[in-house]
Design a protein around this motif. Structure first.
Motif, PDB file in Angstrom:
ATOM      1  N   VAL A   6      29.068  32.490 -27.938  1.00  0.00           N
ATOM      2  CA  VAL A   6      27.812  33.094 -27.489  1.00  0.00           C
ATOM      3  C   VAL A   6      27.577  32.699 -26.034  1.00  0.00           C
ATOM      4  CG1 VAL A   6      26.784  33.105 -29.796  1.00  0.00           C
ATOM      5  CG2 VAL A   6      26.471  31.125 -28.311  1.00  0.00           C
ATOM      6  N   SER A   7      26.621  33.334 -25.433  1.00  0.00           N
ATOM      7  CA  SER A   7      26.222  32.944 -24.081  1.00  0.00           C
ATOM      8  C   SER A   7      25.492  31.608 -24.112  1.00  0.00           C
ATOM      9  CB  SER A   7      25.338  34.024 -23.457  1.00  0.00           C
ATOM     10  OG  SER A   7      26.030  35.267 -23.371  1.00  0.00           O
ATOM     11  N   ALA A   8      25.296  31.027 -22.944  1.00  0.00           N
ATOM     12  CA  ALA A   8      24.664  29.712 -22.877  1.00  0.00           C
ATOM     13  C   ALA A   8      23.227  29.737 -23.385  1.00  0.00           C
ATOM     14  CB  ALA A   8      24.709  29.190 -21.443  1.00  0.00           C
ATOM     15  N   ASP A   9      22.573  30.913 -23.346  1.00  0.00           N
ATOM     16  CA  ASP A   9      21.201  31.021 -23.844  1.00  0.00           C
ATOM     17  C   ASP A   9      21.131  31.510 -25.286  1.00  0.00           C
ATOM     18  OD1 ASP A   9      22.160  33.523 -23.326  1.00  0.00           O
ATOM     19  OD2 ASP A   9      20.408  34.230 -22.203  1.00  0.00           O
ATOM     20  N   GLY A  10      22.274  31.673 -25.936  1.00  0.00           N
ATOM     21  CA  GLY A  10      22.297  32.101 -27.325  1.00  0.00           C
ATOM     22  C   GLY A  10      22.453  33.589 -27.528  1.00  0.00           C
ATOM     23  N   LEU A  21      31.327  41.358 -22.106  1.00  0.00           N
ATOM     24  CA  LEU A  21      32.723  41.603 -21.779  1.00  0.00           C
ATOM     25  C   LEU A  21      33.153  40.809 -20.554  1.00  0.00           C
ATOM     26  CD1 LEU A  21      35.352  43.160 -22.267  1.00  0.00           C
ATOM     27  CD2 LEU A  21      34.415  45.029 -20.884  1.00  0.00           C
ATOM     28  N   ARG A  22      32.285  40.729 -19.550  1.00  0.00           N
ATOM     29  CA  ARG A  22      32.621  39.969 -18.341  1.00  0.00           C
ATOM     30  C   ARG A  22      32.830  38.494 -18.669  1.00  0.00           C
ATOM     31  NH1 ARG A  22      29.308  36.847 -15.687  1.00  0.00           N
ATOM     32  NH2 ARG A  22      27.529  37.772 -16.781  1.00  0.00           N
ATOM     33  N   GLN A  23      32.016  37.941 -19.520  1.00  0.00           N
ATOM     34  CA  GLN A  23      32.159  36.538 -19.887  1.00  0.00           C
ATOM     35  C   GLN A  23      33.431  36.296 -20.692  1.00  0.00           C
ATOM     36  OE1 GLN A  23      28.319  36.223 -21.857  1.00  0.00           O
ATOM     37  NE2 GLN A  23      27.528  34.981 -20.175  1.00  0.00           N
ATOM     38  N   SER A  24      33.738  37.186 -21.635  1.00  0.00           N
ATOM     39  CA  SER A  24      34.963  37.021 -22.421  1.00  0.00           C
ATOM     40  C   SER A  24      36.200  37.111 -21.537  1.00  0.00           C
ATOM     41  CB  SER A  24      35.026  38.088 -23.513  1.00  0.00           C
ATOM     42  OG  SER A  24      33.967  37.935 -24.430  1.00  0.00           O
ATOM     43  N   LEU A  25      36.207  38.048 -20.592  1.00  0.00           N
ATOM     44  CA  LEU A  25      37.356  38.187 -19.700  1.00  0.00           C
ATOM     45  C   LEU A  25      37.495  36.971 -18.798  1.00  0.00           C
ATOM     46  CD1 LEU A  25      39.651  39.964 -18.709  1.00  0.00           C
ATOM     47  CD2 LEU A  25      38.040  41.049 -17.123  1.00  0.00           C
ATOM     48  N   THR A  26      36.375  36.437 -18.316  1.00  0.00           N
ATOM     49  CA  THR A  26      36.432  35.266 -17.433  1.00  0.00           C
ATOM     50  C   THR A  26      36.975  34.045 -18.165  1.00  0.00           C
ATOM     51  OG1 THR A  26      34.570  36.114 -16.145  1.00  0.00           O
ATOM     52  CG2 THR A  26      35.065  33.762 -15.937  1.00  0.00           C
ATOM     53  N   LEU A  66      29.283  29.394 -24.779  1.00  0.00           N
ATOM     54  CA  LEU A  66      29.190  28.240 -25.663  1.00  0.00           C
ATOM     55  C   LEU A  66      29.769  28.638 -27.010  1.00  0.00           C
ATOM     56  CD1 LEU A  66      28.028  25.357 -26.336  1.00  0.00           C
ATOM     57  CD2 LEU A  66      25.927  26.528 -26.993  1.00  0.00           C
ATOM     58  N   VAL A  67      30.491  27.731 -27.633  1.00  0.00           N
ATOM     59  CA  VAL A  67      31.048  27.952 -28.968  1.00  0.00           C
ATOM     60  C   VAL A  67      30.221  27.153 -29.962  1.00  0.00           C
ATOM     61  CG1 VAL A  67      33.094  27.798 -30.433  1.00  0.00           C
ATOM     62  CG2 VAL A  67      33.342  28.304 -28.002  1.00  0.00           C
ATOM     63  N   ASP A 114      34.431  27.917 -20.654  1.00  0.00           N
ATOM     64  CA  ASP A 114      33.017  28.073 -21.008  1.00  0.00           C
ATOM     65  C   ASP A 114      32.110  27.733 -19.835  1.00  0.00           C
ATOM     66  OD1 ASP A 114      33.569  28.832 -23.654  1.00  0.00           O
ATOM     67  OD2 ASP A 114      33.839  26.749 -24.241  1.00  0.00           O
ATOM     68  N   LEU A 115      32.440  26.711 -19.076  1.00  0.00           N
ATOM     69  CA  LEU A 115      31.618  26.326 -17.924  1.00  0.00           C
ATOM     70  C   LEU A 115      31.642  27.403 -16.849  1.00  0.00           C
ATOM     71  CD1 LEU A 115      32.590  22.550 -17.624  1.00  0.00           C
ATOM     72  CD2 LEU A 115      30.505  23.516 -18.596  1.00  0.00           C
TER      73      LEU A 115
END
Length: 355
Positions: free
Chosen positions: A120-124, A129-134, A178-179, A172-173
């Protein structure tokens, strides 16, 4: 009024709740969610399962590429085409696999789904897609398989995960993800029972008006009583016991806490339900034996023959001198084979008549 310090049990329960909800996610109503962040052990297990799936995917792609190359003319298949195909397959396996699953499976790859993890994102919020690719590109470059300085990048990644408060890795950073665990850790607790002074009273209770909803509410309270703090724990116990006492008779004979009364009532209810279930099964087995599963009968094995041991008999006393006594033999004669009669000549010493 003076504020009372929290009890040790309440302090331990609060500390346990904080330890379990270490993801730091807060809802829109400013309430901290009881969600645990995934640590190194669970994430490594999910990674191993994903690696097995990626190996299977790579094998399938290699077989497909072999079939395609076999169908093409041999003049078109050269080192450039095979190298480009291998690069595309490597990108699909290492980058496309986690990105596609995290995007279309709610942030869960097959390995994370098996272990009970989710990205999930840091805020839940759901991962983008951009975060998964990064996070996938950073993971391939410096974490796993670590194309840039493999050994050094592995040590750096493990160090970051161990030192981060929420167990995040480098990907993740960088991606702001966040997992977390999707399954809550539950502690098994037995069915409450009555204390010895209340056993006889619980046996005489009339529980016909105690419905399932009220009993389930009391059961949930007894399962989570160790997590509650005062004065909420006492107030909730009194409210539940007031409702239970209104539908059960007779009243308890001695003074005790409401939690003890609730445990005695639920324990007696469970005992009676178990007795009814056993009686129903016995009646069903007697009326319809074919409906009840019967354990397979063990075959009866014949007993091994015991070796006959002659009994020790005392020696017979010496017989007195006298004429010998002839006894018939008890041993049957062996059967003789049938054959022609044999004529034997008369003995020369036979007595003649008149002599």
């Amino acid at each position: 009024m003076s504020a009372q310090p929290p009890s040790p049990a309440g302090t331990r329960a609060a500390a346990r709740a904080v330890a379990e909800s270490d993801a730091g996610l807060v809802s829109g109503e400013a309430v901290e969610l009881d969600i645990r962040a995934a640590r190194l052990g669970s994430r490594v297990l999910a990674l191993l399962l994903d690696v097995l799936c990626q190996l299977g995917l790579a094998l399938v792609l290699a077989m497909l590429a072999g079939l395609v190359f076999a169908a093409l003319p041999i003049e078109l298949v050269d080192a450039a085409i095979t190298g480009a195909t291998g690069t595309i397959a490597l990108i699909l396996v290492l980058v496309g696999y986690p990105v596609l699953f995290e995007r279309f499976a709610g942030g869960r790859t097959p390995g994370k789904f098996a272990v009970g993890l989710r990205v999930v994102s840091a805020d839940g919020s759901p991962v983008e897609l951009r975060q998964s690719l990064t996070r996938a590109l950073v993971g391939v470059a410096v974490e796993w398989p670590g194309l840039v300085l493999p050994l050094l990048s592995w040590v750096a990644g493990v160090t970051v995960m161990l030192t981060d408060r929420r167990g995040r890795r480098l990907g993740d950073l960088v991606a702001g993800t966040l997992v977390i665990h999707t399954r809550t850790a539950a502690v098994w607790r037995p069915v409450p029972t009555a204390v010895p002074p209340l056993v006889s009273w619980a046996y005489t209770l009339d529980l016909t008006r105690l419905d399932d909803d009220l009993a389930l509410a009391a059961r949930h309270y007894l399962a989570r009583v160790h997590q509650l703090v005062e004065p909420d724990r006492t107030r909730l116990a009194r409210g539940l016991w007031t409702e239970v006492a209104a539908v059960t008779t007779p009243p308890p004979p001695l003074a005790a806490s409401e939690t003890v009364y609730l445990a005695a009532v639920l324990g007696e209810r469970h005992r009676r339900a178990t007795h009814r279930m056993r009686r129903t099964r016995a009646v069903t087995a007697a009326l319809w034996p074919e409906l009840m599963p019967t354990p397979p009968a063990e075959p009866i094995r014949p007993a091994a023959p015991e070796a006959a041991t002659p009994a020790a008999t005392p020696p017979a006393p010496p017989a007195e001198a006298g004429p010998p006594v002839l006894r018939p033999s008890t041993t049957p004669a062996p059967p003789t084979q049938a054959g022609p009669a044999v004529v034997r000549p008369a003995s020369a010493t036979a007595e003649r008549p008149g002599t």
